[in-house]
Design a protein around this motif. Structure first.
Motif, PDB file in Angstrom:
ATOM      1  N   THR A  70     -38.436  46.720  -8.020  1.00  0.00           N
ATOM      2  CA  THR A  70     -38.598  45.296  -8.308  1.00  0.00           C
ATOM      3  C   THR A  70     -39.940  44.755  -7.829  1.00  0.00           C
ATOM      4  O   THR A  70     -40.381  43.717  -8.298  1.00  0.00           O
ATOM      5  N   GLN A  71     -40.592  45.453  -6.921  1.00  0.00           N
ATOM      6  CA  GLN A  71     -41.867  44.980  -6.374  1.00  0.00           C
ATOM      7  C   GLN A  71     -43.074  45.536  -7.107  1.00  0.00           C
ATOM      8  O   GLN A  71     -44.168  45.000  -7.012  1.00  0.00           O
ATOM      9  N   GLY A  81     -44.794  42.431  -5.767  1.00  0.00           N
ATOM     10  CA  GLY A  81     -43.619  41.597  -6.037  1.00  0.00           C
ATOM     11  C   GLY A  81     -43.023  41.011  -4.783  1.00  0.00           C
ATOM     12  O   GLY A  81     -43.397  41.353  -3.659  1.00  0.00           O
ATOM     13  N   ARG A  91     -36.593  35.168  -9.288  1.00  0.00           N
ATOM     14  CA  ARG A  91     -36.247  35.838 -10.540  1.00  0.00           C
ATOM     15  C   ARG A  91     -37.489  36.177 -11.368  1.00  0.00           C
ATOM     16  O   ARG A  91     -37.500  37.145 -12.097  1.00  0.00           O
ATOM     17  N   HIS A  92     -38.521  35.343 -11.300  1.00  0.00           N
ATOM     18  CA  HIS A  92     -39.754  35.559 -12.067  1.00  0.00           C
ATOM     19  C   HIS A  92     -40.925  35.510 -11.099  1.00  0.00           C
ATOM     20  O   HIS A  92     -40.959  34.673 -10.205  1.00  0.00           O
ATOM     21  N   TRP A  93     -41.903  36.401 -11.302  1.00  0.00           N
ATOM     22  CA  TRP A  93     -43.096  36.399 -10.461  1.00  0.00           C
ATOM     23  C   TRP A  93     -44.299  36.820 -11.279  1.00  0.00           C
ATOM     24  O   TRP A  93     -44.177  37.458 -12.329  1.00  0.00           O
ATOM     25  N   ARG A 103     -37.619  39.827 -12.820  1.00  0.00           N
ATOM     26  CA  ARG A 103     -37.343  40.848 -11.817  1.00  0.00           C
ATOM     27  C   ARG A 103     -36.501  42.000 -12.365  1.00  0.00           C
ATOM     28  O   ARG A 103     -36.827  43.167 -12.160  1.00  0.00           O
ATOM     29  N   ASN A 106     -38.411  44.042 -15.174  1.00  0.00           N
ATOM     30  CA  ASN A 106     -39.477  44.812 -14.543  1.00  0.00           C
ATOM     31  C   ASN A 106     -38.903  46.031 -13.817  1.00  0.00           C
ATOM     32  O   ASN A 106     -39.430  47.138 -13.918  1.00  0.00           O
TER      33      ASN A 106
END
Length: 126
Positions: A70-71, A81, A91-93, A103, A106
């Motif tokens: 996730t990162q 992330g 949830r979004h980045w 997230r 991705n």
């Protein structure tokens, strides 16, 4: 002779270490969501999926639990992330390369790529 038993709701450090060695789990069910996580039994799901893949001639690759799915930016590969427990709420980045990530989507892309890389190396049973 009267036996005396001591019950603990939360195991102390020595008991946690013994449980981790005995059952192979890093954490013991604790808090609000602890029991529900153990009720889902992700280990049983993985074994069932692996058996079905073997039955139907598919390749099953197990990705490390410490892989930063996730990162990791799926566009540029940098690890930028959200991190930690507070990062689970995000949830979004946006990465520094300008890519906007959901997230879960991705993480799916990153896990799929890592699984394919493991299979290409010829070590899917790790």
């Amino acid at each position: 002779m009267q036996l005396r038993y001591s019950f603990r709701v939360y195991p102390h450090a020595t008991q946690r270490t013994a449980l981790a060695r005995a059952f192979g789990c890093a954490r013991v069910a604790k808090g609000k969501r602890g029991k529900s996580v153990h009720d889902q039994s992700p280990g049983m799901f993985a074994r069932t999926l692996e058996a079905k893949c073997a039955r139907y001639g598919r390749t099953f690759a197990k990705v490390s639990r410490w892989f930063p799915s996730t990162q990791l930016c799926s566009a540029c590969g940098s690890i930028e992330g959200p991190r930690g427990l507070e990062g689970l709420k995000v949830r979004h980045w946006v990465c520094s390369c300008g890519a906007v990530h959901d997230r879960d989507e991705n993480a799916e892309l990153n896990l799929r790529r890592e699984g394919r890389r493991i299979v290409a190396e010829g070590r899917p049973d790790t």
